[in-house]
Every structure is written in C-alpha cells, then in structure tokens.
Design an enzyme around this catalytic site. Structure first.
Site, mmCIF file in Angstrom:
data_model
loop_
_atom_site.group_PDB
_atom_site.id
_atom_site.type_symbol
_atom_site.label_atom_id
_atom_site.label_comp_id
_atom_site.label_asym_id
_atom_site.label_seq_id
_atom_site.Cartn_x
_atom_site.Cartn_y
_atom_site.Cartn_z
ATOM 1 N N ARG A 285 43.605 34.420 46.375
ATOM 2 C CA ARG A 285 42.938 35.589 46.951
ATOM 3 C C ARG A 285 43.808 36.072 48.103
ATOM 4 O O ARG A 285 43.805 35.479 49.170
ATOM 5 C CB ARG A 285 41.553 35.141 47.453
ATOM 6 C CG ARG A 285 40.613 36.247 47.814
ATOM 7 C CD ARG A 285 39.484 35.698 48.677
ATOM 8 N NE ARG A 285 39.934 35.489 50.035
ATOM 9 C CZ ARG A 285 39.404 34.600 50.879
ATOM 10 N NH1 ARG A 285 38.415 33.828 50.509
ATOM 11 N NH2 ARG A 285 39.872 34.485 52.107
ATOM 12 N N HIS A 289 37.885 37.338 52.042
ATOM 13 C CA HIS A 289 36.800 37.072 51.082
ATOM 14 C C HIS A 289 36.056 38.371 50.764
ATOM 15 O O HIS A 289 35.878 38.747 49.622
ATOM 16 C CB HIS A 289 35.849 36.031 51.659
ATOM 17 C CG HIS A 289 34.599 35.883 50.861
ATOM 18 N ND1 HIS A 289 34.576 35.315 49.618
ATOM 19 C CD2 HIS A 289 33.323 36.264 51.129
ATOM 20 C CE1 HIS A 289 33.334 35.345 49.144
ATOM 21 N NE2 HIS A 289 32.567 35.916 50.035
ATOM 22 N N TYR A 298 41.214 31.051 59.518
ATOM 23 C CA TYR A 298 41.181 29.735 58.860
ATOM 24 C C TYR A 298 42.364 29.449 57.938
ATOM 25 O O TYR A 298 42.427 28.370 57.370
ATOM 26 C CB TYR A 298 39.864 29.553 58.093
ATOM 27 C CG TYR A 298 39.546 30.648 57.086
ATOM 28 C CD1 TYR A 298 40.125 30.646 55.819
ATOM 29 C CD2 TYR A 298 38.688 31.692 57.415
ATOM 30 C CE1 TYR A 298 39.846 31.650 54.905
ATOM 31 C CE2 TYR A 298 38.403 32.702 56.512
ATOM 32 C CZ TYR A 298 38.979 32.676 55.260
ATOM 33 O OH TYR A 298 38.703 33.674 54.366
HETATM 34 C C1 LIG Z 1 23.808 30.311 45.765
HETATM 35 C C2 LIG Z 1 24.638 30.941 46.837
HETATM 36 N N1 LIG Z 1 25.045 30.204 47.880
HETATM 37 C C3 LIG Z 1 25.815 30.751 48.844
HETATM 38 C C4 LIG Z 1 26.179 32.058 48.771
HETATM 39 C C5 LIG Z 1 27.061 32.666 49.858
HETATM 40 N N2 LIG Z 1 28.408 32.896 49.317
HETATM 41 C C6 LIG Z 1 28.815 34.108 48.938
HETATM 42 S S1 LIG Z 1 30.376 34.097 48.339
HETATM 43 C C7 LIG Z 1 30.543 32.446 48.614
HETATM 44 C C8 LIG Z 1 31.827 31.719 48.259
HETATM 45 C C9 LIG Z 1 32.160 31.782 46.804
HETATM 46 O O1 LIG Z 1 33.439 31.258 46.578
HETATM 47 P P1 LIG Z 1 34.047 31.179 45.132
HETATM 48 O O2 LIG Z 1 33.032 30.704 44.167
HETATM 49 O O3 LIG Z 1 35.302 30.388 45.225
HETATM 50 O O4 LIG Z 1 34.379 32.689 44.746
HETATM 51 P P2 LIG Z 1 35.323 33.760 45.460
HETATM 52 O O5 LIG Z 1 34.451 34.526 46.419
HETATM 53 O O6 LIG Z 1 36.431 33.039 46.128
HETATM 54 O O7 LIG Z 1 35.799 34.670 44.393
HETATM 55 C C10 LIG Z 1 29.378 31.933 49.172
HETATM 56 C C11 LIG Z 1 29.201 30.527 49.568
HETATM 57 C C12 LIG Z 1 25.722 32.810 47.663
HETATM 58 N N3 LIG Z 1 26.036 34.107 47.500
HETATM 59 N N4 LIG Z 1 24.971 32.226 46.701
#
Ligand SMILES: Cc1ncc(C[n+]2csc(CCOP(=O)(O)OP(=O)(O)O)c2C)c(N)n1
Length: 393
Positions: A285, A289, A298
């Site tokens: 990425r 985010h 970070y």
């Molecule tokens: C069930 C749930 N827990 C926490 C969140 C908060 N949250 C939003 S994005 C994220 C990280 C996701 O990371 P990843 O799966 O690696 O996907 P990326 O965003 O890097 O594409 C979190 C913890 C959420 N949306 N849903």
C-alpha cells in the site's frame, strides 16, 4: 515452476522488539518454508518463464497487454482524483489503492461476466474491470448514498467495510452456485489484517468442507492501518490454506501478468469442482490507509521507496517498451483519456445531489414503527432549531 525467494521482498522493518525482560513483544517476521513467489515479469519488466502458470497467459496478445496497462493507468488516475477531491472537501474519506493496481486488474480481468465479486472498500480497480462506472464508487465516500450501484448489474457486490465479513457472503454465494449446478465462480477480496478475523477462518472452513467454488484473494499490502503483517501471522499467509485443506499460492502482486495467470488457475479449479483456493498477492500500500491516516507516524520512508522500484505500472510499461508493443501515440492517447476521466470524475462528484435528510428514516421497518416516528420528529425539531441562524445570514 519458476519461483523466486521472497527474501528480496522483505520490508526493511525490524522484526520485533524485546521487552526489558528479554521477551519478544512482537512475533518474528513470518518464517516457515521459504515461500514461493509466482512472478512472470521482473520489476524491470523482463518476462520470466514459469512451467506451471505460463499456460494461463499463453494466448495473451500485445493488444491485451496494452489493455491491462490502460486499465492500471486509468484506475490510478481515478484514484488520484478521488484523493484530491477528498483533500478539497468534496469527499468525506477516500481509501486509495495506490500500488495495488496490478493485483486488482490482473485478478479482475481473469473473471468471467457470470462470476461474482465480493470486494472490501479498496477494490476500485476490480470495480473498473467489472464495468462499474467509477463515479458510482464515490457517492458513499461523499456521504450521499450507501453504495451507488446495483450489485447484480455487474456481479460486483457493494463495498464492505466490516473487515472480513464479505468472505462469508462469498462462501454462501459460492455454495449456492453449487446447488444451482452452475459453473461460475466467486472471488472474495480481503486484506492481510482481515486474515486475523474469525469470519475469514469460518469462510475457509465452510468453503473447504462444502467444496465451494470460491477464490480467496488476499492483497497482502503489508499493513492493516498501522499494524504490520508480522502482527497478523507467524507463517506466510498463503500457507494458512493448507491447514484448511485447500491450496494457497503467493503471487507477486505488483506483476499484473502473474496475477492474471494465478487467478485464472484458481478460477478454473473452482469451476471444475476442485473447491476453494487462497491467493496471496504480495504487494504494498504505497499511500495512506485512508485519507484519515498518516503513515509517516508508523513506517519508514525507505520502505515505501523500496517498493516504488517495484511499481506495477512502470513494470508493465518497461515490458511493453522493450517488446516494442507501444509507440508514443499510445501513451499520448492514454494521457488524454486519463485527463478526460479526471474531469468527468470531478464534475460528477460536484453534481451529486444531496440526499433528502429524512430518507434515513425510510425502509427501516416494512410497516413503520413508533420509535422511528419519534426519532424523525426529534430530527425535524433539531433541523428547525437552525431556522433562525439561516434566516439571519
Ligand atoms: C470488523 C472490523 N474491525 C475493525 C475495523 C476497523 N478497520 C478498518 S480498516 C482496518 C484494517 C484492515 O486492514 P487489511 O485487512 O489489511 O486491509 P487494507 O485496509 O490494508 O486494505 C480496520 C481494523 C472494521 N472496519 N471492521
């Protein structure tokens, strides 16, 4: 199979910290057998032979390659426009796909029209491949609708923010396909962070035991907001599949050709009754985010710089140029097309009508409900309380 050790792809982050008691507070960088990385194009754009996966892209023409390049360039342009629109206050939030174009276009172009896609909130490139108008992706991020497209028009489900839950929806849908006797397949996108969710483990279990025709496509972009992958797993993610009883493959997620080939292979397995596959697209990425995040807090700049050298778009461009598949006219036309897309996106966003504020109270219950009526009345009173302020402008 021509494979390459992922050693060269290891982020330059330290693998963990030690507490004063000498105990690690973070797991070591995932180890295990040195993982295979399927790669058909090197970062310099040279074609690498691969005995297992070459056949899945054997018929690819220069025109097809130019098409993949065009898809990636236009997707990146759309994404950059959306980021800018957020910065200008036109969108509430944006989740950029910068750096993940090859993973999304390669896998998206492997799909048939009758396959079904369950995305997260970052699959703008896959949406593009499905024919969802990019302007429709922006309504939710502007806060004027809950999705903006009919999932059944393009077999592309609405964006899912609840991390990992769409893998369950995909599994159920795939089990339904089997019951219908159809030969289409399902693909579920999720991230490295989502791999820690119980929903994903449940999806793996169910899809395996019911032999569901589903491809789990994990874009391991190294970060889940500020959490690095080593906080999600002690083994390379693709190896998780083995414990559930189906194959997992790690593909170079910045290599569009490899992503196309591996996804075609996984879809073919699904169609021919061989059940689920986990594809781990090893990528990065490059942006934040979301626009609410500041990755400089970070992660080190050098890490991003190392991945810039593996940029998926530059890689295919280098390949096209060295094979003399393009000329200046192609790039000039594409630039003009990108400009036009950018303009169209900006105009469409600014023209989106604000929703009726009272629409949120509709369709909560089929026959209405006293509590909803009460809330509607409270909201009306709240809005009316601004009447003086507006009148005094
Ligand atoms: C069930 C749930 N827990 C926490 C969140 C908060 N949250 C939003 S994005 C994220 C990280 C996701 O990371 P990843 O799966 O690696 O996907 P990326 O965003 O890097 O594409 C979190 C913890 C959420 N949306 N849903």
């Amino acid at each position: 199979m021509t494979v390459e050790s992922t050693a060269a792809h290891k982020p330059r982050r330290s693998a963990g910290t030690k507490s004063t008691a000498g105990r690690r507070t973070t797991a070591k960088k995932p180890t295990g057998a040195e993982p295979d990385l399927v790669q058909l194009l090197t970062p310099e754009g040279a074609r690498v032979k691969n005995a297992e996966f070459d056949k899945y892209v054997a018929g690819i023409t220069p025109e097809d390659l130019r098409g993949l390049y065009r898809d990636m360039v236009l997707t990146r342009r759309f994404d950059a426009e959306a980021t800018a629109l957020q910065r200008q206050g036109e969108l509430g939030l944006w989740a950029s796909l910068l750096g993940q174009e090859a993973a999304q276009i390669g896998s998206g172009r492997a799909l048939r029209d009758d396959d079904y896609v369950f995305p997260t909130y970052r699959e703008h490139g896959v949406a593009w491949c499905r024919g969802v108008d990019p302007t429709n992706l922006l309504g939710m991020f502007r806060g004027v609708n809950h999705g903006g497209w009919d999932p059944n028009t393009n077999n592309f489900h609405l964006y899912t923010i609840v991390i990992g839950s769409q893998t369950l929806h995909a599994t159920g849908y795939a089990m339904g396909i089997t019951k219908d006797g159809a030969d289409s397949a399902v693909i579920a996108y999720f991230g490295d962070g989502a791999s820690s969710q119980g929903d994903v483990a449940e999806s793996f279990t169910f899809s395996a035991v019911y032999n569901a025709p589903v491809v789990f496509f994990c874009q391991n972009n190294q970060w889940a907001i500020s959490e690095p992958t080593e906080k999600q797993t002690r083994v390379p993610l693709y190896q998780r599949a083995q414990g559930f009883g189906f194959p997992g493959v790690r593909v170079d997620g910045n290599d569009v050709l490899a992503c196309l080939a591996v996804t075609r292979w996984a879809l073919e397995r699904a169609r021919s009754g061989e059940g689920p596959t986990l594809v781990e697209a090893y990528t990065y990425r490059m942006g934040a985010h979301t626009t609410s995040d500041d990755p400089t807090k970070y992660r080190a700049d050098e890490e991003r710089e190392a991945w810039e050298a593996k940029d998926p778009i530059l890689r295919l461009r280098a390949h096209l140029e060295s094979a003399h598949h393009t000329d200046e006219g192609f790039f000039a036309e594409l630039e003009a097309e990108s400009e036009a897309l950018g303009r169209r996106v900006r105009e469409a966003v600014r023209a989106m009508p604000d929703p009726d504020h009272f629409a949120i109270f509709e369709n909560v219950y089929a026959d209405g409900h006293a509590l909803v009526d009460e809330e509607r009345a409270q909201f009306a009173a709240y809005q009316a309380s601004f009447a003086d302020a507006e009148g005094g402008k």
